[in-house]
Design a protein around this motif. Sequence first.
Motif, PDB file in Angstrom:
ATOM      1  N   MET A 194       0.833  -1.169   0.000  1.00 50.77           N
ATOM      2  CA  MET A 194       0.000   0.000   0.000  1.00 50.77           C
ATOM      3  C   MET A 194       0.887   1.245   0.000  1.00 50.77           C
ATOM      4  N   LYS A 195       0.574   2.182  -0.867  1.00 51.88           N
ATOM      5  CA  LYS A 195       1.374   3.395  -0.987  1.00 51.88           C
ATOM      6  C   LYS A 195       1.065   4.367   0.150  1.00 51.88           C
ATOM      7  N   LYS A 196       2.116   4.944   0.713  1.00 50.54           N
ATOM      8  CA  LYS A 196       1.952   5.943   1.766  1.00 50.54           C
ATOM      9  C   LYS A 196       1.548   7.273   1.148  1.00 50.54           C
ATOM     10  N   HIS A 197       0.811   8.068   1.922  1.00 50.18           N
ATOM     11  CA  HIS A 197       0.434   9.397   1.435  1.00 50.18           C
ATOM     12  C   HIS A 197       1.051  10.464   2.345  1.00 50.18           C
ATOM     13  N   ASN A 198       1.187  11.653   1.827  1.00 47.09           N
ATOM     14  CA  ASN A 198       1.770  12.748   2.594  1.00 47.09           C
ATOM     15  C   ASN A 198       0.908  13.052   3.808  1.00 47.09           C
ATOM     16  N   TRP A 199       1.570  13.517   4.877  1.00 49.38           N
ATOM     17  CA  TRP A 199       0.887  13.838   6.125  1.00 49.38           C
ATOM     18  C   TRP A 199       1.312  15.243   6.542  1.00 49.38           C
ATOM     19  N   PRO A 200       0.384  16.065   7.040  1.00 49.82           N
ATOM     20  CA  PRO A 200       0.765  17.420   7.474  1.00 49.82           C
ATOM     21  C   PRO A 200       1.754  17.361   8.639  1.00 49.82           C
ATOM     22  N   VAL A 201       2.891  18.006   8.499  1.00 50.29           N
ATOM     23  CA  VAL A 201       3.931  17.921   9.531  1.00 50.29           C
ATOM     24  C   VAL A 201       3.456  18.458  10.871  1.00 50.29           C
ATOM     25  N   GLU A 202       2.527  19.409  10.869  1.00 51.85           N
ATOM     26  CA  GLU A 202       2.042  19.932  12.142  1.00 51.85           C
ATOM     27  C   GLU A 202       1.152  18.923  12.881  1.00 51.85           C
ATOM     28  N   ASN A 203       0.837  17.804  12.248  1.00 55.60           N
ATOM     29  CA  ASN A 203      -0.009  16.784  12.872  1.00 55.60           C
ATOM     30  C   ASN A 203       0.719  15.461  13.125  1.00 55.60           C
ATOM     31  N   VAL A 204       2.049  15.475  13.162  1.00 63.64           N
ATOM     32  CA  VAL A 204       2.768  14.219  13.405  1.00 63.64           C
ATOM     33  C   VAL A 204       2.497  13.671  14.801  1.00 63.64           C
ATOM     34  N   ARG A 205       2.038  14.529  15.720  1.00 62.24           N
ATOM     35  CA  ARG A 205       1.708  14.047  17.065  1.00 62.24           C
ATOM     36  C   ARG A 205       0.705  12.897  17.000  1.00 62.24           C
ATOM     37  N   HIS A 206      -0.120  12.867  15.948  1.00 56.76           N
ATOM     38  CA  HIS A 206      -1.091  11.784  15.755  1.00 56.76           C
ATOM     39  C   HIS A 206      -0.390  10.418  15.828  1.00 56.76           C
ATOM     40  N   TRP A 207       0.847  10.369  15.369  1.00 59.71           N
ATOM     41  CA  TRP A 207       1.597   9.116  15.322  1.00 59.71           C
ATOM     42  C   TRP A 207       2.668   9.028  16.398  1.00 59.71           C
ATOM     43  N   LEU A 208       3.248  10.126  16.797  1.00 59.61           N
ATOM     44  CA  LEU A 208       4.424  10.093  17.658  1.00 59.61           C
ATOM     45  C   LEU A 208       4.169  10.398  19.126  1.00 59.61           C
ATOM     46  N   GLU A 209       2.989  10.764  19.502  1.00 59.25           N
ATOM     47  CA  GLU A 209       2.693  11.067  20.899  1.00 59.25           C
ATOM     48  C   GLU A 209       2.622   9.736  21.656  1.00 59.25           C
ATOM     49  N   PRO A 210       3.756   9.256  22.136  1.00 57.61           N
ATOM     50  CA  PRO A 210       3.797   7.904  22.679  1.00 57.61           C
ATOM     51  C   PRO A 210       3.301   7.767  24.104  1.00 57.61           C
ATOM     52  N   GLY A 211       3.537   8.770  24.925  1.00 56.31           N
ATOM     53  CA  GLY A 211       3.254   8.635  26.347  1.00 56.31           C
ATOM     54  C   GLY A 211       1.795   8.849  26.677  1.00 56.31           C
ATOM     55  N   PRO A 212       1.393   8.343  27.826  1.00 54.04           N
ATOM     56  CA  PRO A 212       0.010   8.528  28.244  1.00 54.04           C
ATOM     57  C   PRO A 212      -0.246   9.971  28.659  1.00 54.04           C
ATOM     58  N   ILE A 213      -1.464  10.392  28.515  1.00 53.94           N
ATOM     59  CA  ILE A 213      -1.884  11.692  29.011  1.00 53.94           C
ATOM     60  C   ILE A 213      -1.773  11.664  30.525  1.00 53.94           C
TER      61      ILE A 213
END
Length: 181
Positions: free
Chosen positions: A1-20
């Motif tokens: 499956m081809k990856k699509h571009n992602w808005p850099v200001e929204n990378v937290r969607h993927w990288l916010e690893p720790g719990p709230i």
Amino acid sequence: MKKHNWPVENVRHWLEPGPIVLISSRWQEQDNIMTLGWHTILEFSPSLVGCMISAGNASFERIRQSGECVINLPDVTMADTVAKIGNCSADTTDKFAAFSLTAEKSQQVSAPSIAECHANFECRLYDDTMIKRYNFFIFEVVAARVKPEPEWPQTLHYAGDGVFRTDGEVIDRKKWFTKVS
């Protein structure tokens, strides 16, 4: 499956690893709670945790002045409370009262712990060199209390735009870890 571009200001969607977490603080006899997702473990011993606290948040100056706080770990049952705390002001709301939370005396710091949370990590400011430039506080955990059950509480993780996700299953790979920690 081809990856699509992602808005850099929204990378937290993927990288916010720790719990709230909920950060409780006290300065000049005023208690406050804030919701925080931007934190990271920096060292094991001493136990250091870095937190990015926006200068626009009421807790910023309270924590900067007092030099301490409590990092409280809520579980999924507190999702509504976590979201509401993150969307109201300490200037107009006593968050302990408004959300029926119990301020519990901490062991090592003056900031109260939150009794309803699964864990409480009492912190003292360890290094303030990055506060002015990055709003980045480095804390030393000086006391920690954790409920014995469940062993792995279902925690909340913020994906941005008002969306939270929760932990998944626990996967044990201890046999592959040869270094003693």
